[in-house]
Scaffold this motif. Structure first.
Motif, PDB file in Angstrom:
ATOM      1  N   ALA A 159       5.080 -16.731  -8.243  1.00  0.00           N
ATOM      2  CA  ALA A 159       6.024 -15.668  -7.939  1.00  0.00           C
ATOM      3  C   ALA A 159       5.397 -14.657  -6.983  1.00  0.00           C
ATOM      4  CB  ALA A 159       6.453 -14.967  -9.216  1.00  0.00           C
ATOM      5  N   THR A 160       6.233 -14.152  -6.102  1.00  0.00           N
ATOM      6  CA  THR A 160       5.787 -13.116  -5.176  1.00  0.00           C
ATOM      7  C   THR A 160       6.000 -11.765  -5.828  1.00  0.00           C
ATOM      8  OG1 THR A 160       6.451 -14.476  -3.298  1.00  0.00           O
ATOM      9  CG2 THR A 160       6.143 -12.131  -2.881  1.00  0.00           C
ATOM     10  N   PRO A 161       4.968 -10.949  -5.915  1.00  0.00           N
ATOM     11  CA  PRO A 161       5.142  -9.629  -6.516  1.00  0.00           C
ATOM     12  C   PRO A 161       6.068  -8.775  -5.662  1.00  0.00           C
ATOM     13  CG  PRO A 161       2.912  -9.891  -5.666  1.00  0.00           C
ATOM     14  CD  PRO A 161       3.607 -11.192  -5.477  1.00  0.00           C
ATOM     15  N   GLN A 162       6.844  -7.957  -6.325  1.00  0.00           N
ATOM     16  CA  GLN A 162       7.775  -7.084  -5.629  1.00  0.00           C
ATOM     17  C   GLN A 162       7.191  -5.678  -5.566  1.00  0.00           C
ATOM     18  OE1 GLN A 162      10.694  -8.078  -4.175  1.00  0.00           O
ATOM     19  NE2 GLN A 162      10.026 -10.134  -4.714  1.00  0.00           N
ATOM     20  N   PHE A 163       7.292  -5.072  -4.419  1.00  0.00           N
ATOM     21  CA  PHE A 163       6.805  -3.713  -4.223  1.00  0.00           C
ATOM     22  C   PHE A 163       7.945  -2.861  -3.708  1.00  0.00           C
ATOM     23  CE2 PHE A 163       3.182  -6.532  -3.636  1.00  0.00           C
ATOM     24  CZ  PHE A 163       2.296  -6.004  -4.560  1.00  0.00           C
ATOM     25  N   THR A 164       7.956  -1.614  -4.098  1.00  0.00           N
ATOM     26  CA  THR A 164       8.995  -0.709  -3.638  1.00  0.00           C
ATOM     27  C   THR A 164       8.690  -0.258  -2.214  1.00  0.00           C
ATOM     28  OG1 THR A 164       7.874   1.288  -4.420  1.00  0.00           O
ATOM     29  CG2 THR A 164       9.333   0.167  -6.000  1.00  0.00           C
ATOM     30  N   GLU A 165       9.703   0.235  -1.541  1.00  0.00           N
ATOM     31  CA  GLU A 165       9.513   0.770  -0.195  1.00  0.00           C
ATOM     32  C   GLU A 165       8.491   1.907  -0.207  1.00  0.00           C
ATOM     33  OE1 GLU A 165      10.754  -0.175   2.876  1.00  0.00           O
ATOM     34  OE2 GLU A 165      11.338  -1.944   1.739  1.00  0.00           O
ATOM     35  N   GLU A 166       8.522   2.697  -1.267  1.00  0.00           N
ATOM     36  CA  GLU A 166       7.589   3.818  -1.376  1.00  0.00           C
ATOM     37  C   GLU A 166       6.146   3.332  -1.458  1.00  0.00           C
ATOM     38  OE1 GLU A 166      10.310   3.532  -3.429  1.00  0.00           O
ATOM     39  OE2 GLU A 166      11.545   5.005  -2.391  1.00  0.00           O
ATOM     40  N   GLU A 167       5.912   2.259  -2.224  1.00  0.00           N
ATOM     41  CA  GLU A 167       4.558   1.710  -2.344  1.00  0.00           C
ATOM     42  C   GLU A 167       4.070   1.151  -1.010  1.00  0.00           C
ATOM     43  OE1 GLU A 167       4.206   0.059  -6.866  1.00  0.00           O
ATOM     44  OE2 GLU A 167       5.609  -0.981  -5.542  1.00  0.00           O
ATOM     45  N   ILE A 168       4.942   0.436  -0.326  1.00  0.00           N
ATOM     46  CA  ILE A 168       4.573  -0.150   0.962  1.00  0.00           C
ATOM     47  C   ILE A 168       4.301   0.953   1.983  1.00  0.00           C
ATOM     48  CG2 ILE A 168       5.365  -1.594   2.877  1.00  0.00           C
ATOM     49  CD1 ILE A 168       7.063  -3.116   0.725  1.00  0.00           C
ATOM     50  N   THR A 169       5.179   1.945   2.019  1.00  0.00           N
ATOM     51  CA  THR A 169       5.013   3.041   2.964  1.00  0.00           C
ATOM     52  C   THR A 169       3.749   3.841   2.677  1.00  0.00           C
ATOM     53  OG1 THR A 169       7.400   3.178   3.306  1.00  0.00           O
ATOM     54  CG2 THR A 169       6.106   5.118   3.920  1.00  0.00           C
ATOM     55  N   ALA A 170       3.459   4.074   1.410  1.00  0.00           N
ATOM     56  CA  ALA A 170       2.251   4.821   1.051  1.00  0.00           C
ATOM     57  C   ALA A 170       1.001   4.080   1.524  1.00  0.00           C
ATOM     58  CB  ALA A 170       2.209   5.067  -0.454  1.00  0.00           C
ATOM     59  N   ARG A 171       0.964   2.776   1.317  1.00  0.00           N
ATOM     60  CA  ARG A 171      -0.203   1.985   1.747  1.00  0.00           C
ATOM     61  C   ARG A 171      -0.279   1.931   3.267  1.00  0.00           C
ATOM     62  NH1 ARG A 171      -5.133   1.411   1.494  1.00  0.00           N
ATOM     63  NH2 ARG A 171      -5.920  -0.632   2.025  1.00  0.00           N
ATOM     64  N   ALA A 172       0.859   1.786   3.928  1.00  0.00           N
ATOM     65  CA  ALA A 172       0.881   1.767   5.394  1.00  0.00           C
ATOM     66  C   ALA A 172       0.375   3.099   5.946  1.00  0.00           C
ATOM     67  CB  ALA A 172       2.286   1.479   5.902  1.00  0.00           C
ATOM     68  N   ARG A 173       0.772   4.182   5.303  1.00  0.00           N
ATOM     69  CA  ARG A 173       0.314   5.520   5.721  1.00  0.00           C
ATOM     70  C   ARG A 173      -1.206   5.614   5.598  1.00  0.00           C
ATOM     71  NH1 ARG A 173       3.026  10.664   5.489  1.00  0.00           N
ATOM     72  NH2 ARG A 173       4.750   9.506   4.568  1.00  0.00           N
ATOM     73  N   GLN A 174      -1.766   5.123   4.486  1.00  0.00           N
ATOM     74  CA  GLN A 174      -3.217   5.148   4.287  1.00  0.00           C
ATOM     75  C   GLN A 174      -3.935   4.344   5.365  1.00  0.00           C
ATOM     76  OE1 GLN A 174      -3.549   3.551   0.340  1.00  0.00           O
ATOM     77  NE2 GLN A 174      -3.612   5.567  -0.626  1.00  0.00           N
ATOM     78  N   LEU A 175      -3.420   3.152   5.640  1.00  0.00           N
ATOM     79  CA  LEU A 175      -4.046   2.297   6.646  1.00  0.00           C
ATOM     80  C   LEU A 175      -3.981   2.922   8.033  1.00  0.00           C
ATOM     81  CD1 LEU A 175      -2.734  -1.194   5.499  1.00  0.00           C
ATOM     82  CD2 LEU A 175      -5.099  -0.395   5.443  1.00  0.00           C
ATOM     83  N   ALA A 176      -2.814   3.418   8.404  1.00  0.00           N
ATOM     84  CA  ALA A 176      -2.649   4.009   9.735  1.00  0.00           C
ATOM     85  C   ALA A 176      -3.518   5.251   9.902  1.00  0.00           C
ATOM     86  CB  ALA A 176      -1.179   4.344   9.984  1.00  0.00           C
ATOM     87  N   ASN A 177      -3.646   6.028   8.856  1.00  0.00           N
ATOM     88  CA  ASN A 177      -4.471   7.232   8.937  1.00  0.00           C
ATOM     89  C   ASN A 177      -5.953   6.902   9.014  1.00  0.00           C
ATOM     90  OD1 ASN A 177      -2.383   9.083   9.009  1.00  0.00           O
ATOM     91  ND2 ASN A 177      -2.326   9.325   6.799  1.00  0.00           N
ATOM     92  N   SER A 178      -6.385   5.850   8.319  1.00  0.00           N
ATOM     93  CA  SER A 178      -7.812   5.544   8.295  1.00  0.00           C
ATOM     94  C   SER A 178      -8.257   4.593   9.407  1.00  0.00           C
ATOM     95  CB  SER A 178      -8.208   4.956   6.940  1.00  0.00           C
ATOM     96  OG  SER A 178      -7.614   3.692   6.754  1.00  0.00           O
ATOM     97  N   GLN A 179      -7.358   3.708   9.861  1.00  0.00           N
ATOM     98  CA  GLN A 179      -7.764   2.686  10.814  1.00  0.00           C
ATOM     99  C   GLN A 179      -6.956   2.696  12.106  1.00  0.00           C
ATOM    100  OE1 GLN A 179      -7.571  -1.061   8.749  1.00  0.00           O
ATOM    101  NE2 GLN A 179      -8.703  -0.288   6.997  1.00  0.00           N
ATOM    102  N   GLY A 180      -5.941   3.514  12.172  1.00  0.00           N
ATOM    103  CA  GLY A 180      -5.071   3.489  13.342  1.00  0.00           C
ATOM    104  C   GLY A 180      -4.870   4.868  13.937  1.00  0.00           C
TER     105      GLY A 180
END
Length: 55
Positions: free
Chosen positions: A2-23
């Protein structure tokens, strides 16, 4: 498997962390989106975040 389901908020929060630290920073990405520029880079960070969350 099964593919785990993530909320938009979880995905956006992680994307924000990545973009701030690596982008360019999340604020820079969302500023471009607000002026109507192509958001390919924003999609890139969200896709990358989802892949990391699924790992």
């Amino acid at each position: 498997m099964a593919t785990p389901q993530f909320t938009e908020e979880e995905i956006t929060a992680r994307a924000r962390q990545l973009a701030n630290s690596q982008g360019p920073g999340w604020d820079a990405l969302t500023a471009e989106e607000q002026v109507g520029k192509d958001t390919a880079e924003l999609r890139y960070w969200r896709d990358r975040a989802l892949k990391e969350l699924e790992a």
